[in-house]
Design a protein around this motif. Structure first.
Motif, short mmCIF file in Angstrom:
data_model
loop_
_atom_site.label_atom_id
_atom_site.label_comp_id
_atom_site.label_asym_id
_atom_site.label_seq_id
_atom_site.Cartn_x
_atom_site.Cartn_y
_atom_site.Cartn_z
N ARG A 126 0.83 -1.22 0.00
CA ARG A 126 0.00 0.00 0.00
C ARG A 126 0.86 1.26 0.00
N PHE A 129 3.87 0.05 -3.50
CA PHE A 129 3.37 -0.41 -4.81
C PHE A 129 1.86 -0.22 -4.90
N PRO A 130 1.37 1.00 -4.74
CA PRO A 130 -0.08 1.20 -4.63
C PRO A 130 -0.85 1.17 -5.96
N TYR A 131 -0.17 1.38 -7.10
CA TYR A 131 -0.88 1.54 -8.36
C TYR A 131 -0.53 0.41 -9.34
N VAL A 132 -1.52 -0.40 -9.67
CA VAL A 132 -1.30 -1.55 -10.55
C VAL A 132 -0.78 -1.11 -11.91
N GLU A 133 -1.25 0.06 -12.38
CA GLU A 133 -0.85 0.54 -13.71
C GLU A 133 0.64 0.89 -13.79
N GLU A 134 1.31 0.99 -12.66
CA GLU A 134 2.73 1.31 -12.66
C GLU A 134 3.59 0.08 -12.36
N LYS A 137 7.22 -0.10 -13.74
CA LYS A 137 8.14 0.79 -13.02
C LYS A 137 8.53 0.17 -11.68
N TYR A 138 7.55 -0.41 -11.00
CA TYR A 138 7.83 -1.06 -9.73
C TYR A 138 8.81 -2.21 -9.91
N GLN A 165 -1.38 -8.43 -1.10
CA GLN A 165 -1.85 -7.15 -1.65
C GLN A 165 -0.95 -6.63 -2.77
N PRO A 167 0.72 -6.24 -6.46
CA PRO A 167 0.22 -6.50 -7.82
C PRO A 167 0.75 -7.84 -8.32
#
Length: 319
Positions: A126, A129-134, A137-138, A165, A167
């Motif tokens: 959270r 790595f909060p955004y699945v669309e990134e 990059k992660y 939690q 991605p």
């Protein structure tokens, strides 16, 4: 080479990098690509396995499997100067059963500074790595971070909280570091530690605990083999889990899946007493009973729904 000489050479290197005109080099990258000034094992790595065994015995309730696995697994890894692969542990169980608590105990007994050590790295989906669309990059950043810090310290500890939690697909980027065939320049990364913490698989663990209770078997009779296969399948096939169809599971890179069983009322009672002792307060039966009574249990009050998670907060109310 003495520590003072290493410091001098390290500072000289940074000076040359800074004024060499190669502005594309980032200082953080340089620090991660050379052996740390005096080495983490000389500075902070102080394994105290007798202390860990004592901590688990005195302060962990209802988790005989964790007690059986951890000290032996960590001792073998620490005492092996050239292990085949990093020690990779997956702590699985419901909220409040002791997963994070045990992680902190392990780290405290490996590194003098505990969780504050610069060689202990924690990741929270959270937060990090909060955004699945990134996702891409992660992947790039996580791989770079792991490799850089393993270069600095081959005894690094990496903690991935709430792995369920993350991605899906992200964790596979570090899969090479969990086996034994990768090469990390300047470091024996196989001496490192990876701890994954998850609630996925809680249903399978609870089911086994309940079945043993119904059969009037002692919970201490539950063995790892009663759970390992079902847990692996559950987390591998869970599309909401960060380990969904993960190579980490496909290649059997977890040294141990460590199940944390649901807690019984007498375990919760011990948690309340432990919290009172921690606060330097007397063990008043009325207070202990009041806290336990306000914990939510399931199956005719046989198992705690949230383990000992809210004990400290509820104790504040009943004092």
């Amino acid at each position: 080479m003495s520590c003072s000489i290493r410091v001098t050479l390290f500072c000289l290197l940074l000076f040359l990098v800074q004024f060499s005109g190669r502005v594309c080099w980032e200082l953080s990258t340089v620090v991660c690509k050379v052996p740390f000034v005096c080495g983490c094992e000389q500075q902070d790595f102080r394994p105290d396995l007798a202390g860990l065994e004592c901590d688990l015995s005195k302060n962990l309730y209802g988790q005989h499997l964790a007690k059986e696995v951890l000290v032996t697994a960590i001792r073998r890894h620490v005492e092996n100067s050239n292990p085949e692969k990093p020690l990779v542990l997956n702590f699985i169980g419901g909220s409040g059963t002791g997963k994070t608590f045990v992680t902190s105990m392990v780290v405290k007994r490996l590194y003098k500074a505990g969780l504050a050590s610069p060689y202990v790295h924690q990741f929270s989906p959270r937060l990090h790595f909060p955004y699945v669309e990134e996702l891409e990059k992660y992947k790039k950043h996580l791989k770079s971070w792991i490799e850089g810090n393993l270069t600095v310290c081959g005894r690094s500890v990496f903690i991935f909280d709430e792995i369920d939690q993350m991605p899906p697909g992200l964790i596979d980027v570090i899969e090479p570091f969990l086996g034994g065939s990768w090469v990390v320049y300047g470091s024996n990364y196989r001496r490192s530690f990876f701890i994954f913490i998850s609630t996925r698989g809680e249903e399978q663990i609870n089911h086994v605990a309940v079945e043993f209770w119904k059969a009037q078997k002692d919970r201490e009779e539950i063995e790892l083999q009663d759970l390992e296969s079902s847990l692996s399948k559950a987390i591998y096939n869970d599309q909401k889990s960060g380990l969904w169809h993960s190579k980490v599971i496909e290649k059997n890179l977890f040294n141990f899946l460590v199940p944390f069983l649901p807690l019984r009322p007498h375990h919760v009672r011990e948690c309340v007493k432990s919290e009172l002792r921690l606060r330097g307060m007397p063990l008043v039966s009325r207070v202990v009973d009041s806290v336990v009574t306000n914990i939510t249990f399931f199956l005719n009050d046989m198992f705690s729904s949230i383990g000992c998670k809210t004990v400290a907060a509820k104790l504040n109310i009943h004092l």
